[in-house]
Design a protein around this motif. Sequence first.
Motif, PDB file in Angstrom:
ATOM      1  N   THR A  73      24.208  27.188 -23.260  1.00 22.32           N
ATOM      2  CA  THR A  73      23.410  25.988 -23.063  1.00 22.32           C
ATOM      3  C   THR A  73      24.293  24.764 -23.276  1.00 22.32           C
ATOM      4  N   ALA A  74      24.128  23.771 -22.429  1.00 19.43           N
ATOM      5  CA  ALA A  74      24.880  22.522 -22.549  1.00 19.43           C
ATOM      6  C   ALA A  74      23.957  21.352 -22.215  1.00 19.43           C
ATOM      7  N   THR A  75      24.283  20.196 -22.771  1.00 20.01           N
ATOM      8  CA  THR A  75      23.527  18.974 -22.506  1.00 20.01           C
ATOM      9  C   THR A  75      24.496  17.927 -21.998  1.00 20.01           C
ATOM     10  N   ARG A  76      24.077  17.187 -20.974  1.00 18.74           N
ATOM     11  CA  ARG A  76      24.934  16.130 -20.443  1.00 18.74           C
ATOM     12  C   ARG A  76      24.156  14.825 -20.364  1.00 18.74           C
ATOM     13  N   ALA A  77      24.890  13.730 -20.448  1.00 20.31           N
ATOM     14  CA  ALA A  77      24.301  12.393 -20.349  1.00 20.31           C
ATOM     15  C   ALA A  77      25.342  11.454 -19.754  1.00 20.31           C
ATOM     16  N   ALA A  78      24.878  10.351 -19.184  1.00 16.25           N
ATOM     17  CA  ALA A  78      25.771   9.317 -18.661  1.00 16.25           C
ATOM     18  C   ALA A  78      25.169   7.959 -18.976  1.00 16.25           C
ATOM     19  N   VAL A  79      26.020   7.031 -19.395  1.00 13.11           N
ATOM     20  CA  VAL A  79      25.575   5.667 -19.698  1.00 13.11           C
ATOM     21  C   VAL A  79      26.472   4.666 -18.977  1.00 13.11           C
ATOM     22  N   ARG A  80      25.916   3.481 -18.755  1.00 13.15           N
ATOM     23  CA  ARG A  80      26.694   2.387 -18.147  1.00 13.15           C
ATOM     24  C   ARG A  80      26.568   1.169 -19.043  1.00 13.15           C
ATOM     25  N   LEU A  81      27.721   0.618 -19.389  1.00 10.50           N
ATOM     26  CA  LEU A  81      27.723  -0.628 -20.148  1.00 10.50           C
ATOM     27  C   LEU A  81      27.353  -1.764 -19.201  1.00 10.50           C
ATOM     28  N   ASP A  82      26.851  -2.848 -19.741  1.00 11.44           N
ATOM     29  CA  ASP A  82      26.519  -4.000 -18.904  1.00 11.44           C
ATOM     30  C   ASP A  82      27.746  -4.558 -18.202  1.00 11.44           C
ATOM     31  N   SER A  83      28.941  -4.281 -18.752  1.00 15.75           N
ATOM     32  CA  SER A  83      30.177  -4.742 -18.121  1.00 15.75           C
ATOM     33  C   SER A  83      30.631  -3.808 -16.993  1.00 15.75           C
ATOM     34  N   GLY A  84      29.933  -2.683 -16.779  1.00 15.71           N
ATOM     35  CA  GLY A  84      30.208  -1.812 -15.644  1.00 15.71           C
ATOM     36  C   GLY A  84      30.851  -0.474 -15.941  1.00 15.71           C
ATOM     37  N   GLU A  85      31.438  -0.276 -17.120  1.00 18.35           N
ATOM     38  CA  GLU A  85      32.084   1.006 -17.441  1.00 18.35           C
ATOM     39  C   GLU A  85      31.030   2.107 -17.564  1.00 18.35           C
ATOM     40  N   VAL A  86      31.374   3.279 -17.024  1.00 15.51           N
ATOM     41  CA  VAL A  86      30.480   4.435 -17.059  1.00 15.51           C
ATOM     42  C   VAL A  86      31.095   5.496 -17.959  1.00 15.51           C
ATOM     43  N   GLY A  87      30.305   6.016 -18.868  1.00 11.46           N
ATOM     44  CA  GLY A  87      30.762   7.079 -19.758  1.00 11.46           C
ATOM     45  C   GLY A  87      29.926   8.330 -19.570  1.00 11.46           C
ATOM     46  N   ILE A  88      30.571   9.478 -19.759  1.00  4.85           N
ATOM     47  CA  ILE A  88      29.868  10.751 -19.639  1.00  4.85           C
ATOM     48  C   ILE A  88      29.990  11.515 -20.947  1.00  4.85           C
ATOM     49  N   GLY A  89      29.027  12.362 -21.193  1.00  2.00           N
ATOM     50  CA  GLY A  89      29.065  13.191 -22.388  1.00  2.00           C
ATOM     51  C   GLY A  89      28.485  14.558 -22.108  1.00  2.00           C
ATOM     52  N   TYR A  90      29.256  15.593 -22.365  1.00  2.00           N
ATOM     53  CA  TYR A  90      28.804  16.982 -22.275  1.00  2.00           C
ATOM     54  C   TYR A  90      28.979  17.597 -23.650  1.00  2.00           C
ATOM     55  N   VAL A  91      27.947  18.249 -24.158  1.00  2.00           N
ATOM     56  CA  VAL A  91      28.037  18.926 -25.451  1.00  2.00           C
ATOM     57  C   VAL A  91      27.399  20.302 -25.333  1.00  2.00           C
ATOM     58  N   GLY A  92      27.894  21.229 -26.128  1.00  2.00           N
ATOM     59  CA  GLY A  92      27.292  22.551 -26.184  1.00  2.00           C
ATOM     60  C   GLY A  92      25.989  22.474 -26.964  1.00  2.00           C
ATOM     61  N   GLY A  93      24.978  23.182 -26.510  1.00  2.00           N
ATOM     62  CA  GLY A  93      23.701  23.182 -27.203  1.00  2.00           C
ATOM     63  C   GLY A  93      22.689  22.270 -26.537  1.00  2.00           C
ATOM     64  N   ARG A  94      21.638  21.946 -27.294  1.00  2.00           N
ATOM     65  CA  ARG A  94      20.506  21.218 -26.735  1.00  2.00           C
ATOM     66  C   ARG A  94      20.285  19.855 -27.393  1.00  2.00           C
ATOM     67  N   ASN A  95      21.332  19.224 -27.888  1.00  2.00           N
ATOM     68  CA  ASN A  95      21.169  17.974 -28.615  1.00  2.00           C
ATOM     69  C   ASN A  95      21.406  16.770 -27.695  1.00  2.00           C
ATOM     70  N   ALA A  96      20.305  16.168 -27.245  1.00  2.00           N
ATOM     71  CA  ALA A  96      20.385  15.045 -26.315  1.00  2.00           C
ATOM     72  C   ALA A  96      21.044  13.825 -26.956  1.00  2.00           C
TER      73      ALA A  96
END
Length: 157
Positions: A73-96
């Motif tokens: 099981t893995a959880t992924r997320a993506a965020v965008r700063l107001d300045s435009g940079e995009v970050g991604i995050g993948y972690v093992g497990g179910r922790n959003a």
Amino acid sequence: MVLSTDLDAESRRRQRWLSLLAKSPCARLEALWAEIQSELPPASSLRRPEIGLVMVQGRISGTGAAFCTGEMTATRAAVRLDSGEVGIGYVGGRNARHAEIVATVDALGQRAEWRGLLERRIVAPLAEEAEARRQLAAQRTNATKVDFFTVAREAGA
């Protein structure tokens, strides 16, 4: 002009950070994150955390042909700063929440003015703790090590 060695160093730094953050205990990451929460610039969720399965591959002796060992099981997320940079995050497990923090740190790490603060306040403490856990595991493993040897015997003795 950006040199390819600069990109390589930036890519290695980002990979190191993402790996360390994804493997860190979520409670510890959240505690470090809370310490700098008031200083953070605005960010929005580009991709809300999603939970799914990823196929895990292995190799015999680390160098043989790849084979599938199963799913995790893995959880992924993506965020965008107001300045435009995009970050991604993948972690093992179910922790959003863990995936969101990793994605936000990744986005902030792309801004030069945030790298030093993130390295000092989040990445360095997590790296030290990970190394301490690795050394403890190595000590425990060495404590159970058995040295085997072969005794040659003469024929007929």
